[in-house]
Design a protein around this motif. Structure first.
Motif, short mmCIF file in Angstrom:
data_model
loop_
_atom_site.label_atom_id
_atom_site.label_comp_id
_atom_site.label_asym_id
_atom_site.label_seq_id
_atom_site.Cartn_x
_atom_site.Cartn_y
_atom_site.Cartn_z
N GLY A 71 0.83 -1.21 0.00
CA GLY A 71 0.00 0.00 0.00
C GLY A 71 0.86 1.25 0.00
N LEU A 72 1.94 1.22 0.76
CA LEU A 72 2.88 2.34 0.81
C LEU A 72 3.55 2.54 -0.55
CD1 LEU A 72 3.99 4.33 2.95
CD2 LEU A 72 5.81 2.68 3.39
N ILE A 73 3.95 1.44 -1.17
CA ILE A 73 4.58 1.51 -2.49
C ILE A 73 3.61 2.07 -3.52
CG2 ILE A 73 5.49 0.11 -4.39
CD1 ILE A 73 6.72 -1.74 -2.25
N ALA A 74 2.35 1.59 -3.47
CA ALA A 74 1.34 2.04 -4.43
C ALA A 74 1.14 3.55 -4.32
CB ALA A 74 0.02 1.31 -4.19
N TYR A 75 1.02 4.06 -3.09
CA TYR A 75 0.84 5.50 -2.91
C TYR A 75 2.04 6.27 -3.44
CZ TYR A 75 0.31 10.08 -0.85
OH TYR A 75 0.22 11.44 -0.69
N THR A 76 3.24 5.80 -3.12
CA THR A 76 4.46 6.49 -3.54
C THR A 76 4.58 6.52 -5.06
OG1 THR A 76 5.56 5.75 -1.50
CG2 THR A 76 6.97 6.54 -3.29
N VAL A 77 4.28 5.39 -5.70
CA VAL A 77 4.38 5.31 -7.17
C VAL A 77 3.35 6.23 -7.82
CG1 VAL A 77 4.01 3.81 -9.16
CG2 VAL A 77 5.37 3.00 -7.22
N VAL A 78 2.10 6.16 -7.35
CA VAL A 78 1.04 6.99 -7.97
C VAL A 78 1.31 8.46 -7.73
CG1 VAL A 78 -1.40 7.55 -7.90
CG2 VAL A 78 -0.68 5.18 -7.82
N ASN A 79 1.75 8.81 -6.53
CA ASN A 79 2.09 10.21 -6.24
C ASN A 79 3.28 10.66 -7.09
OD1 ASN A 79 0.87 12.17 -4.60
ND2 ASN A 79 2.65 12.23 -3.25
N GLY A 80 4.23 9.74 -7.31
CA GLY A 80 5.38 10.07 -8.15
C GLY A 80 4.97 10.29 -9.60
N ILE A 81 4.05 9.46 -10.09
CA ILE A 81 3.56 9.64 -11.46
C ILE A 81 2.87 10.99 -11.60
CG2 ILE A 81 1.86 8.80 -13.14
CD1 ILE A 81 2.46 5.97 -12.13
N SER A 82 2.06 11.35 -10.59
CA SER A 82 1.39 12.64 -10.63
C SER A 82 2.40 13.78 -10.66
CB SER A 82 0.47 12.79 -9.40
OG SER A 82 -0.52 11.79 -9.40
N ALA A 83 3.48 13.65 -9.88
CA ALA A 83 4.51 14.69 -9.85
C ALA A 83 5.20 14.81 -11.21
CB ALA A 83 5.53 14.38 -8.76
N LEU A 84 5.48 13.66 -11.85
CA LEU A 84 6.12 13.69 -13.16
C LEU A 84 5.23 14.35 -14.21
CD1 LEU A 84 7.73 10.13 -13.34
CD2 LEU A 84 8.92 12.31 -13.14
N MET A 85 3.91 14.24 -13.99
CA MET A 85 2.97 14.81 -14.95
C MET A 85 2.57 16.23 -14.62
SD MET A 85 0.53 11.60 -15.91
CE MET A 85 1.21 10.17 -16.76
N GLY A 86 3.26 16.83 -13.62
CA GLY A 86 3.07 18.26 -13.41
C GLY A 86 2.31 18.66 -12.19
N SER A 87 2.11 17.76 -11.20
CA SER A 87 1.41 18.19 -9.99
C SER A 87 2.38 18.88 -9.06
CB SER A 87 0.78 16.99 -9.29
OG SER A 87 1.77 16.18 -8.73
N ASP A 88 1.86 19.76 -8.20
CA ASP A 88 2.71 20.39 -7.20
C ASP A 88 2.56 19.64 -5.90
OD1 ASP A 88 0.32 21.25 -6.02
OD2 ASP A 88 0.32 23.08 -7.21
N SER A 89 3.07 20.19 -4.80
CA SER A 89 3.11 19.47 -3.53
C SER A 89 1.77 19.40 -2.83
CB SER A 89 4.12 20.15 -2.60
OG SER A 89 3.73 21.49 -2.35
N SER A 90 0.81 20.19 -3.24
CA SER A 90 -0.44 20.24 -2.49
C SER A 90 -1.65 19.77 -3.28
CB SER A 90 -0.70 21.66 -2.00
OG SER A 90 -0.79 22.56 -3.09
#
Length: 353
Positions: free
Chosen positions: A211-230
């Motif tokens: 579950g921790l890995i899934a959150y980290t990966v999905v959050n990382g994908i979002s960051a790569l696609m242009g999301s900010d920290s919030s």
């Protein structure tokens, strides 16, 4: 009447779904589907608030994509296919009938009961028992994912407003520690595992780490696609993030549904109706700007997420009734809304003076 327009589709789906439930199971089926719809709606209202807090930053195109495609994934994927896949993994069987099953049925007149969907139809008790045997893994995975969502909101250094000020400010200060959310989650998983027998402890730890890995990966994908920290911005990364978030919210509802009925079609109808009302709530919150007007409502929803994550993670140690879980979330959100209304009224009085 203006507000009711947001629920027009949900009401029509409810009427059609309940009619089908009555045909499938008579009055008992109708009652089961109705109660499942109420359960899903009450458990997922905080999900609607969180979805709205993200969607309000998206453009109209991606809002509509999530509300349409996300609805299909939520009902067909999470409420129907996801349980079939879990049982398929446990039972080492295909989730759906294959072409050879159809061929055997045509040639011999006998349907081979070697897939999970057939098991769910002809042997619902066996199907339900198999799904419940994965209770620890499902709860640990979903609880860990939701806990990371909770930490991400309250440990955020850019967070400017606070509802429960002393506690939320302390958490924001704690967020200055690198990877504070990951550390806190791992410590919690280790503490829970130490209270369980070794086989169950290992199952909880492995699923929690995934579950921790899934959150980290999905959050990382979002960051790569242009999301900010919030804010998770519009795009496929944000879409996947919200779908996984919805999945984590639905875990307890899917498993708890078997306490009311073992019929997977009635479960899909009841949970699907509830998901439609959650979608309607989300749309209303986004279009009416309710989160901007009720400043603490978003905070209440994230506190409800933390409560739900805690309930899911302690599920292997102590069972908490679904009604209590939904009640905790409802109380937190209502208190946040009332406090927002009071703060707005106080501000208006101050401006008048």
């Amino acid at each position: 009447m203006h507000t009711l327009r947001y629920f027009r589709h949900a009401i029509w789906v409810s009427l059609a779904g309940l009619a089908i439930a009555a045909v499938l199971g008579g009055s008992a089926g109708l009652w089961a589907a109705f109660n499942l719809a109420l359960l899903e709606t009450s458990l997922s209202f905080d999900n609607a608030v969180v979805n709205a807090s993200i969607l309000r930053h998206w453009d109209k195109r991606w809002q509509q994509r999530f509300l349409l495609w996300g609805m299909i994934v939520a009902v067909c994927g999470m409420r129907v296919l996801f349980p079939l896949v879990i049982v398929a993994v446990i039972a080492h069987a295909p989730p759906l009938p294959g072409p050879f099953s159809v061929y055997e049925w045509i040639s011999s007149g006998h349907w081979p009961a070697n897939d999970v969907l057939t098991m769910a139809i002809v042997a619902p008790h066996r199907y339900a028992d198999t799904l419940q045997s994965a209770h620890i893994e499902v709860m640990a995975f979903g609880g860990t994912f939701l806990l990371q969502v909770f930490w991400h909101f309250f440990l955020n250094q850019n967070k400017e407003s606070h509802w429960l000020r002393p506690l939320e400010r302390a958490m924001q200060q704690l967020g200055r520690l690198e990877m504070a959310g990951v550390v806190l989650t791992l410590v919690g998983l280790l503490a829970l595992a130490s209270a369980l027998p070794q086989p169950e402890a290992w199952r909880l730890l492995v699923a929690g780490i995934w579950g921790l890995i899934a959150y980290t990966v999905v959050n990382g994908i979002s960051a790569l696609m242009g999301s900010d920290s919030s804010v998770v911005r519009a795009g496929w990364g944000g879409f996947i993030y919200l779908e996984l978030l919805d999945a984590s919210f639905s875990f307890d509802g899917v498993l708890g549904a078997f306490a009311l009925t073992r019929n997977i079609f009635l479960i899909a109808i009841g949970l699907g109706i509830g998901a439609m009302f959650v979608r309607s709530f989300t749309l209303m919150l986004v279009e009416k700007g309710t989160l901007s007007e009720l400043r603490y409502l978003e905070h209440g929803a994230f506190w409800a997420i933390g409560a739900l994550a805690g309930v899911m993670l302690i599920a292997p140690l102590a069972e908490v009734p679904d009604a209590a879980t939904g009640g905790i979330a409802a109380v937190l959100i209502i208190l946040a809304a009332l406090h927002s209304w009071y703060a707005n009224r106080r501000d208006r009085r101050g401006a008048g003076e």
